[in-house]
Design a protein around this motif. Structure first.
Motif: not given
Lengths: 414, 193
Positions: B164-193
């Motif tokens: 459903q269109v509504s399902a895609i709307k939530s999915l893209q929202f969740r997906a982009v936020n998950t991606l943002r989190q992972i990218l954030g963690e990469f950054k932290v790891e990299n800064d520490n290392g």
């Protein structure tokens, strides 16, 4: 509710970004979500920035095209025919086969058969098919009907016949149709509707006395009402007689061929990619790769003076290449129209300043022309690792070194 | 250089109708226009160039076969192509479940390889976007690639993914936020290392 609004705002901004708006433009529409939206949209734009090297896309598309064309060729004969005549073509071919192969000389006999003969039906059927291909043959076959009727009269056979022609009244009970003298009786259907000069179809019976007794007459073309006759309206000038038959058996070989020959008009030239390599002058030879991605921007990689082409090796990264040539990453990306510094693929061609000082890692000093023929091999050999910016483990580093040595060898050859 | 193929629906349908009738030029035009986006989509989800090439090629062979048969797409050619591509990718990862993680190991750039220039850090970020994307669930990767990388509409994306269109709307929202989190963690790891 607020979350739903955010979902909708985010979705709206995705569409606006796709349409070319900037993040800021969209944020102005949703000031209440600006902070959240910005991080999300920036992340999304990072996804958008990822792309496969256009060179790789072009190479793969070129390689896969053959398979596609092969599939098109394989399925082509089973396609629905664009014109119904194809059906008739196969039908006609079958009929000819029957008449020639199975019946042997009977096909020829059918051609000579007269109404009432066993093979006369074959003759009419064959003619019908031929007319489907070439309507001009109709007049020729009309003349055959007249000739056949004349033959029946000459031999005194009694048969049902049918023929067409222009009517000329002789007297109350006799007409001339084409060149045949036809007897009209009170039983003849449709006779009353016929005028002198009409073109009619006559269903008749020949008699042993050499008469043609009309059973019915149908007007096909009425005589033009104008007092001045049309050029075609000359007594006996009905096309049947005006056009003597050219050949007795018109061939069917003029049918359109059933197997379509695919035109290679859209295929790109495989040599387009290698030509990018050797032109240090600001020429536009890089354009062919761009034409394959129609929506690509107008940025065309152009080498400034003193820059040469370089083939990306496994393990290369843009930043390292930039450092080794004493330029900034931005310069390197601008010249090569790159938007994503993290995504280069081994085998891709880049413009770099000519080497004056080699970096710390072993790299081919220059790309000889011989190396370019290896472009495809390199790309496929290094598949999977090609977009790797580096080797992480020790085994990977070794692999990269091996590759580097290999390419060094090529370089010295050239 | 963003690959956007904005759909010209009447032209696309016309092209499809011609292709259904066996028009060779129409078929080749479909291939020229749609191969690059389809290949991009597949390649960003599949590391192995040869596998990606096979899949993309297979999508277009499937199209030719479908046009011959009864299940020929009647409209929305682009959606049909992406749907078939998506199924191929799913099949691929269904067979080799552990391939994603293997590929990821190779993909993570060793931090020592890079220069400390800021421009270079941005390059690393870009590389990590792809790496981070691979850590998402398959449907989250798909929705981000279709919506951002391919610029497909919400409706098209919903059709391709069968939701459903509504399902895609939530999915893209969740997906982009998950991606943002992972990218954030990469950054932290990299800064520490």
């Amino acid at each position: 509710m607020a979350e739903q609004d955010l979902l909708n705002a985010f979705n709206d901004c995705i569409d606006r970004l796709a349409a070319g708006q900037s993040i800021d433009e969209c944020l102005r529409r949703y000031p209440q979500f600006a902070a959240a939206l910005r991080t999300m949209l920036e992340t999304g734009q990072q996804v958008r920035a990822m792309r496969v090297s256009p060179v790789e896309v072009a190479q793969v598309q070129e390689r896969a095209r053959y398979r596609f064309e092969e599939a098109v060729r394989m399925t082509a004969p089973r396609r629905k025919p664009a014109y119904p005549v194809y059906h008739l073509a196969s039908l006609a071919a079958a009929i000819l086969l029957i008449s020639v192969v199975i019946l042997g000389g009977a096909g020829v006999m059918a051609q000579a058969s007269l109404p009432g003969d066993p093979l006369y039906g074959v003759k009419l059927f064959t003619e019908k098919i031929q007319v489907a291909f070439d309507p001009n043959l109709a007049t020729q076959f009309d003349q055959r009907r007249i000739d056949e009727t004349q033959q029946l009269i000459n031999t005194g056979r009694t048969e049902d016949v049918s023929f067409r022609g222009e009517v000329a009244f002789v007297d109350a009970t006799h007409w001339t149709v084409a060149s045949l003298r036809v007897t009209i009786s009170p039983d003849t259907r449709g006779a009353a509707a016929v005028h002198d000069g009409d073109i009619v179809e006559v269903q008749a019976t020949t008699t042993s006395m050499g008469e043609i007794i009309a059973n019915s007459v149908i007007v096909l073309v009425e005589k033009p009402p104008t007092p001045t006759p049309l050029p075609t309206h000359v007594p006996t000038a009905f096309p049947v007689t005006a056009r003597p038959t050219a050949t007795d058996t018109p061939t069917i070989t003029s049918t359109p061929s059933i197997t379509p020959t695919p035109s290679p008009s859209l295929t790109g030239t495989p040599t387009a990619i290698p030509t990018i390599t050797y032109t240090p002058s600001p020429s536009s030879t890089a354009a062919p790769t761009l034409t394959l991605t129609p929506s690509a921007t107008a940025c065309i990689p152009t080498a400034p003076a003193g820059w040469v082409s370089y083939q990306v090796q496994p393990g290369d990264s843009l930043s390292r290449l930039a450092t080794s040539r004493n330029i900034t990453l931005n310069q390197l990306m601008a010249v090569n129209c790159l938007v994503d510094p993290g995504f280069i693929v081994a085998g891709e061609e880049l413009y770099l300043p000519a080497v004056q000082q080699i970096g710390t890692t072993p790299q081919p000093t220059s790309e000889g022309s011989d190396n370019n023929t290896n472009l495809n091999d390199n790309a496929s050999d290094n598949s999977g690792g090609g977009d790797n910016n580096s080797g992480s483990g020790s085994s990977n580093s070794n692999d990269n070194n091996d590759n580097g040595d290999d390419h060094g060898g090529h370089g010295s050859d050239g | 250089m963003i690959l956007i193929v904005l759909p010209d629906i009447p032209a696309e349908d016309r092209l499809l109708a011609q292709a259904r009738q066996g028009n060779h030029d129409a078929l080749m035009q479909i291939y020229e226009s749609y191969f690059p986006p389809i290949y991009n989509f597949i390649r960003l989800r599949v590391d192995d160039l040869n596998v990606a090439e096979d899949m993309a090629s297979e999508v277009f062979v499937k199209l030719v076969e479908a046009l011959r048969g009864r299940n020929a797409p009647q409209h929305s050619l682009r959606g049909w192509l992406f749907r078939v591509a998506r199924n191929h990718i799913s099949d691929h990862y269904g067979r080799k479940r552990d391939l994603t993680t293997e590929a990821l190991e190779e993909w993570i750039p060793a931090s020592g390889e890079y220069d400390p220039e800021t421009q270079f850090m941005r390059a690393a970020d870009m590389a990590r976007t792809r790496q981070a994307l691979r850590m998402l669930a398959a449907d989250q990767q798909e929705v981000l690639l279709l919506r951002f990388s391919q610029s497909l509409s919400l409706q098209e994306t919903a059709d391709i993914m069968g939701r459903q269109v509504s399902a895609i709307k939530s999915l893209q929202f969740r997906a982009v936020n998950t991606l943002r989190q992972i990218l954030g963690e990469f950054k932290v790891e990299n800064d520490n290392g």
